[in-house]
Design a protein around this motif. Structure first.
Motif, PDB file in Angstrom:
ATOM      1  N   LEU A   1       0.772  15.618   7.483  1.00 47.80           N
ATOM      2  CA  LEU A   1       1.618  14.910   8.439  1.00 47.80           C
ATOM      3  C   LEU A   1       2.994  14.619   7.850  1.00 47.80           C
ATOM      4  N   MET A   2       2.998  14.241   6.564  1.00 48.63           N
ATOM      5  CA  MET A   2       4.291  13.960   5.931  1.00 48.63           C
ATOM      6  C   MET A   2       5.127  15.225   5.863  1.00 48.63           C
ATOM      7  N   GLU A   3       4.452  16.359   5.657  1.00 49.81           N
ATOM      8  CA  GLU A   3       5.181  17.633   5.675  1.00 49.81           C
ATOM      9  C   GLU A   3       5.693  17.925   7.081  1.00 49.81           C
ATOM     10  N   ARG A   4       4.856  17.615   8.074  1.00 51.41           N
ATOM     11  CA  ARG A   4       5.238  17.880   9.467  1.00 51.41           C
ATOM     12  C   ARG A   4       6.492  17.081   9.876  1.00 51.41           C
ATOM     13  N   VAL A   5       6.600  15.840   9.389  1.00 49.64           N
ATOM     14  CA  VAL A   5       7.781  15.051   9.744  1.00 49.64           C
ATOM     15  C   VAL A   5       8.913  15.266   8.721  1.00 49.64           C
ATOM     16  N   GLN A   6       8.788  16.347   7.959  1.00 48.01           N
ATOM     17  CA  GLN A   6       9.848  16.820   7.063  1.00 48.01           C
ATOM     18  C   GLN A   6      10.231  15.827   5.972  1.00 48.01           C
ATOM     19  N   ILE A   7       9.210  15.316   5.292  1.00 54.01           N
ATOM     20  CA  ILE A   7       9.503  14.511   4.118  1.00 54.01           C
ATOM     21  C   ILE A   7       9.468  15.443   2.908  1.00 54.01           C
ATOM     22  N   PRO A   8      10.600  15.571   2.221  1.00 54.86           N
ATOM     23  CA  PRO A   8      10.638  16.511   1.101  1.00 54.86           C
ATOM     24  C   PRO A   8       9.675  16.089  -0.011  1.00 54.86           C
ATOM     25  N   GLY A   9       8.992  17.049  -0.582  1.00 55.83           N
ATOM     26  CA  GLY A   9       8.059  16.779  -1.675  1.00 55.83           C
ATOM     27  C   GLY A   9       6.917  15.877  -1.265  1.00 55.83           C
ATOM     28  N   ALA A  10       6.377  16.120  -0.067  1.00 57.14           N
ATOM     29  CA  ALA A  10       5.361  15.228   0.501  1.00 57.14           C
ATOM     30  C   ALA A  10       4.178  14.991  -0.447  1.00 57.14           C
ATOM     31  N   ARG A  11       3.699  16.076  -1.061  1.00 60.95           N
ATOM     32  CA  ARG A  11       2.507  15.934  -1.897  1.00 60.95           C
ATOM     33  C   ARG A  11       2.753  15.009  -3.089  1.00 60.95           C
ATOM     34  N   ASP A  12       3.972  15.038  -3.603  1.00 59.07           N
ATOM     35  CA  ASP A  12       4.282  14.177  -4.754  1.00 59.07           C
ATOM     36  C   ASP A  12       4.568  12.744  -4.327  1.00 59.07           C
ATOM     37  N   ARG A  13       4.994  12.584  -3.078  1.00 59.95           N
ATOM     38  CA  ARG A  13       5.430  11.255  -2.663  1.00 59.95           C
ATOM     39  C   ARG A  13       4.361  10.493  -1.888  1.00 59.95           C
ATOM     40  N   VAL A  14       3.185  11.098  -1.777  1.00 60.24           N
ATOM     41  CA  VAL A  14       2.142  10.478  -0.968  1.00 60.24           C
ATOM     42  C   VAL A  14       1.701   9.130  -1.558  1.00 60.24           C
TER      43      VAL A  14
ATOM     44  N   PHE B   1       0.841  -1.196   0.000  1.00 58.93           N
ATOM     45  CA  PHE B   1       0.000   0.000   0.000  1.00 58.93           C
ATOM     46  C   PHE B   1       0.881   1.253   0.000  1.00 58.93           C
ATOM     47  N   PRO B   2       0.455   2.304  -0.713  1.00 57.89           N
ATOM     48  CA  PRO B   2       1.229   3.548  -0.715  1.00 57.89           C
ATOM     49  C   PRO B   2       1.304   4.127   0.699  1.00 57.89           C
ATOM     50  N   VAL B   3       2.387   4.849   0.992  1.00 57.01           N
ATOM     51  CA  VAL B   3       2.582   5.354   2.359  1.00 57.01           C
ATOM     52  C   VAL B   3       1.460   6.314   2.758  1.00 57.01           C
ATOM     53  N   GLY B   4       1.035   7.151   1.820  1.00 55.89           N
ATOM     54  CA  GLY B   4      -0.031   8.098   2.123  1.00 55.89           C
ATOM     55  C   GLY B   4      -1.310   7.373   2.511  1.00 55.89           C
ATOM     56  N   TRP B   5      -1.588   6.318   1.804  1.00 50.39           N
ATOM     57  CA  TRP B   5      -2.763   5.506   2.083  1.00 50.39           C
ATOM     58  C   TRP B   5      -2.694   4.944   3.503  1.00 50.39           C
ATOM     59  N   GLN B   6      -1.486   4.498   3.870  1.00 50.73           N
ATOM     60  CA  GLN B   6      -1.333   3.880   5.190  1.00 50.73           C
ATOM     61  C   GLN B   6      -1.488   4.905   6.312  1.00 50.73           C
ATOM     62  N   ILE B   7      -1.045   6.133   6.063  1.00 53.42           N
ATOM     63  CA  ILE B   7      -1.249   7.178   7.070  1.00 53.42           C
ATOM     64  C   ILE B   7      -2.729   7.570   7.093  1.00 53.42           C
ATOM     65  N   ALA B   8      -3.295   7.715   5.891  1.00 55.10           N
ATOM     66  CA  ALA B   8      -4.691   8.140   5.774  1.00 55.10           C
ATOM     67  C   ALA B   8      -5.645   7.137   6.415  1.00 55.10           C
ATOM     68  N   GLU B   9      -5.232   5.895   6.449  1.00 54.08           N
ATOM     69  CA  GLU B   9      -6.081   4.845   7.018  1.00 54.08           C
ATOM     70  C   GLU B   9      -6.472   5.176   8.465  1.00 54.08           C
ATOM     71  N   MET B  10      -5.566   5.823   9.196  1.00 56.07           N
ATOM     72  CA  MET B  10      -5.866   6.216  10.577  1.00 56.07           C
ATOM     73  C   MET B  10      -7.099   7.119  10.618  1.00 56.07           C
ATOM     74  N   PHE B  11      -7.142   8.104   9.709  1.00 54.38           N
ATOM     75  CA  PHE B  11      -8.253   9.053   9.699  1.00 54.38           C
ATOM     76  C   PHE B  11      -9.531   8.403   9.188  1.00 54.38           C
ATOM     77  N   ARG B  12      -9.365   7.487   8.239  1.00 56.02           N
ATOM     78  CA  ARG B  12     -10.562   6.861   7.667  1.00 56.02           C
ATOM     79  C   ARG B  12     -11.201   5.926   8.675  1.00 56.02           C
ATOM     80  N   VAL B  13     -10.374   5.153   9.384  1.00 56.75           N
ATOM     81  CA  VAL B  13     -10.927   4.174  10.315  1.00 56.75           C
ATOM     82  C   VAL B  13     -11.394   4.828  11.614  1.00 56.75           C
ATOM     83  N   HIS B  14     -10.585   5.719  12.170  1.00 55.33           N
ATOM     84  CA  HIS B  14     -10.929   6.263  13.485  1.00 55.33           C
ATOM     85  C   HIS B  14     -11.779   7.532  13.417  1.00 55.33           C
ATOM     86  N   ARG B  15     -11.634   8.297  12.335  1.00 53.42           N
ATOM     87  CA  ARG B  15     -12.363   9.561  12.264  1.00 53.42           C
ATOM     88  C   ARG B  15     -13.459   9.564  11.206  1.00 53.42           C
ATOM     89  N   GLY B  16     -13.504   8.501  10.422  1.00 59.68           N
ATOM     90  CA  GLY B  16     -14.529   8.395   9.403  1.00 59.68           C
ATOM     91  C   GLY B  16     -14.375   9.387   8.258  1.00 59.68           C
TER      92      GLY B  16
END
Lengths: 342, 308
Positions: A152-165, A124-139
């Motif tokens: 979140l990826m920007e917050r943990v300083q991943i360069p080019g977060a939007r492209d790498r999601v 699964f793509p990394v963005g999907w795996q992070i997003a899963e938290m919001f989908r399952v717990h926050r709907g």
């Protein structure tokens, strides 16, 4: 389906006087073919808001089992919790139903693991795996959740977060993968973060960056951080308090600077002595002799006595209790004061 | 990706040429008179022989014969068989039936095999696990002709819940039992493959992470663990589909299915060279294409595989 929390600030769990976690007399056994392995024998730890507790010990000392028991991700069987309580904001997690515990995992207590490459799902793509938290717990719906993942990826300083999601875990470096793990763990703003050897698989320079990031996030969010490690170097900069574990029990507890300056347990003494030092160049490295005991066949008396240079007759017959040596310092040794006074 | 497909398609050309040439050479270079037995008890007349040799280019050296044959094949002409029927047309009809049968067998395999394997793998050593292990061992040990004949007798003849034979139309209902019989062996393998992989993946670190994320057991097992466990299973099913397209001589025989397997079998028995070579040529191409599809699918299933 899980409940949709419309207002994330309306938390169900509130710490009493800043106390987040109270683990009391925790006993865990593993039923193996060789017999019953007593992995935890009455572990007591606590954690307050905004502080960092380091749990230190060799492999097999029970530090990861403690973490997994608190998380509730221990495989039962073969494991069995035979006693104790884990109070989170005053409520005993061990008395809760599975569904209630699931709602704590992630939003309240969350965990990061040692090897992010195997701890992230490879397909699964990394963005999907992070997003899963919001989908399952926050709907949240797919695109909103993914937006949160990018933040979140920007917050943990991943360069080019939007492209790498949409990239997969194997397309990142070790340090970036651990950042993604961290992003996932802090996604729902948990009160407690457990980091199980978060930097062991990383280069030294990357280790420092990751520890720096954890410390920063902790201060920003006032999280309680439990740092599990065998690396005394990692602990010194980050932790407030240390609990040293040996053979499934805590053998010493103290504030971090006290332990480094003056250990009160022979095992801690040995651990500190085995740190390689530049000023002892050319000398042989120190190692504690022998191996940790087999948890299915514990030695009588103090579990450390077969390896202990200070062992006397009483050590092979009486198991020492964890007692206060001087105010704020606990040690489980018949000769704590002797050790403390050098 | 596009480059990869083109390269793979180009690689198919020598494989198709090599395989078909071997088959052509073996069938047509067999010793003996190809007209023997064509005219009953008597020897065929010289005029008939000459016409026969002329028609199939038998006076040319083998490579030339093959070249002329392939030139026709490329234009979609597979020649006429012994009975003067157009091989391409007959094969087309039979491939419709075989394709339907293969797809249905694949469906049985996939649905029942994966479900049984997942149930077994979730709790290794549990009751479902033992049940699945024993029943799959049972399926693996019994030859298809026994499964076929026994199920035909009980389900078809005695209890009348399934169709005993398959008509020329080969309806879905008629193919239910034959496709189950045909898929039963692979079903057992798929169940075991799914079980082993799932049981192994359930111990993986990312499953522990999924639990730590507070996901339900259904999501942890059904999405995170199963998704990874299905990579080898889907690959196996892909190759199995390729094999199924080669026809199923035994199953077709038992249920009187007009498929490709029986066609080739009869062609070989009757020394009907044109029919055999034609059928096998189509089969080789189909198998190669399915293989290519499986490899592409594998890249989709496992992002760690890249086709550069």
């Amino acid at each position: 389906m899980t409940t949709v929390t419309t207002d994330p600030s309306a938390k169900q769990y509130r710490p009493e006087n800043g106390r987040l976690l109270d683990v009391e007399e925790l006993h865990v056994e593993f039923h193996t073919q060789e017999g019953v392995a007593r992995a935890l024998n009455g572990v007591n730890i606590y954690l307050d808001q905004g502080e960092t507790l380091a749990i230190l010990g060799e492999s097999g000392s029970g530090k990861s089992v403690t973490a997994q028991t608190v998380m509730g991700i221990l495989d039962i069987p073969p494991a069995k919790i035979t006693g104790g309580a884990i109070r989170y904001c005053g409520q005993d997690l061990l008395q809760m139903g599975e569904e209630q515990r699931r709602e704590i995992r992630g939003p309240e207590i969350s965990m990061i693991f040692q090897d992010a490459l195997s701890a992230l799902n490879p397909v699964f793509p990394v963005g999907w795996q992070i997003a899963e938290m919001f989908r399952v717990h926050r709907g949240l719906n797919k695109s909103d959740a993914l937006d949160q993942a990018v933040h979140l990826m920007e917050r943990v300083q991943i360069p080019g977060a939007r492209d790498r999601v949409k990239a997969y875990p194997h397309q990142f470096s070790g340090g970036m993968r651990q950042r993604i793990m961290i992003a996932m763990a802090i996604a729902l703003d948990p009160a407690v973060l457990i980091a199980d050897e978060p930097t062991t698989a990383l280069d030294v320079t990357v280790q420092a960056q990751i520890m720096g990031l954890l410390k920063e996030l902790q201060e920003e969010r006032q999280m309680g951080l439990i740092l599990i490690t065998h690396d005394l170097g990692v602990v010194a900069d980050v932790a407030d308090r240390i609990s040293v574990m040996y053979a499934g029990r805590i053998v010493e507890k103290a504030a971090v600077h006290d332990i480094y300056a003056n250990p009160a347990h022979p095992y801690t003494e040995g651990l500190l002595a085995s740190i390689p030092r530049l000023d002892r160049k050319g000398q042989e490295l120190y190692a504690i002799g022998g191996l940790p005991p087999n948890l299915t066949r514990m030695p009588p008396g103090c579990p450390f006595h077969p390896r202990c240079g200070r062992a006397r007759d009483i050590c092979s017959s009486d198991d020492p209790d964890l007692l206060e040596v001087v105010p704020g310092r606990l040690s489980a040794c018949h000769f704590s004061e002797e050790v403390l006074n050098g | 990706m596009g480059k990869y497909i083109v390269r793979r398609l180009l690689q198919m050309i020598p494989v198709v040429l090599g395989a078909t040439f071997l088959i052509y050479a073996m069938v047509f270079a067999l010793p003996g008179d190809p007209t023997a037995g064509k005219c009953g008890e008597r020897e065929c007349s010289e005029a008939y022989k000459a016409a026969f040799y002329e028609k199939y280019n038998l006076n040319d050296p083998l490579p030339i014969q093959y070249g002329k044959y392939m030139a026709n094949v490329v234009q979609g002409d597979l020649g006429e068989n012994q009975y003067g029927n157009d091989v391409a047309g007959e094969l087309g009809d039979r491939y419709l039936v075989t394709g339907k049968l293969a797809l249905m067998a694949l469906l049985w395999e996939g649905v029942i095999g994966i479900a049984a394997g997942a149930l077994a793998g979730i709790r290794k050593g549990g009751f479902m696990d033992s049940l699945v292990l024993v029943s799959t061992l049972f399926l693996i040990s019994i030859p298809v002709f026994v499964t076929g004949v026994v199920s035909q007798f009980f389900l078809g003849v005695k209890w009348g819940v399934a169709s005993v034979t398959v008509s020329a139309d080969a309806t879905v209902y008629e193919l239910l039992l034959p496709s189950f019989v045909l898929g039963s062996l692979s079903m057992a393998y798929i169940a075991r493959l799914t079980r082993t992989n799932l049981a192994e993946n359930l111990r993986a670190d990312y499953v522990r992470t999924a639990k730590a994320k507070g996901l339900t057991p259904q999501r942890t097992v059904g999405l995170h663990a199963l998704r990874n466990s299905l990579i080898p299973v889907v690959t196996f099913m892909g190759y199995d589909f390729g094999a199924l397209l080669g026809g199923a001589i035994v199953t077709e025989g038992i249920f009187n299915i007009q498929g490709v397997g029986g066609y080739i079998f009869r062609g070989v028995n009757n020394r009907d060279g044109v029919a055999v070579v034609g059928a096998v040529t189509v089969l080789v191409v189909a198998y190669l294409l399915v293989n290519l599809l499986v490899d592409l699918l594998y890249g989709l299933l496992d992002p760690r595989i890249s086709h550069d």
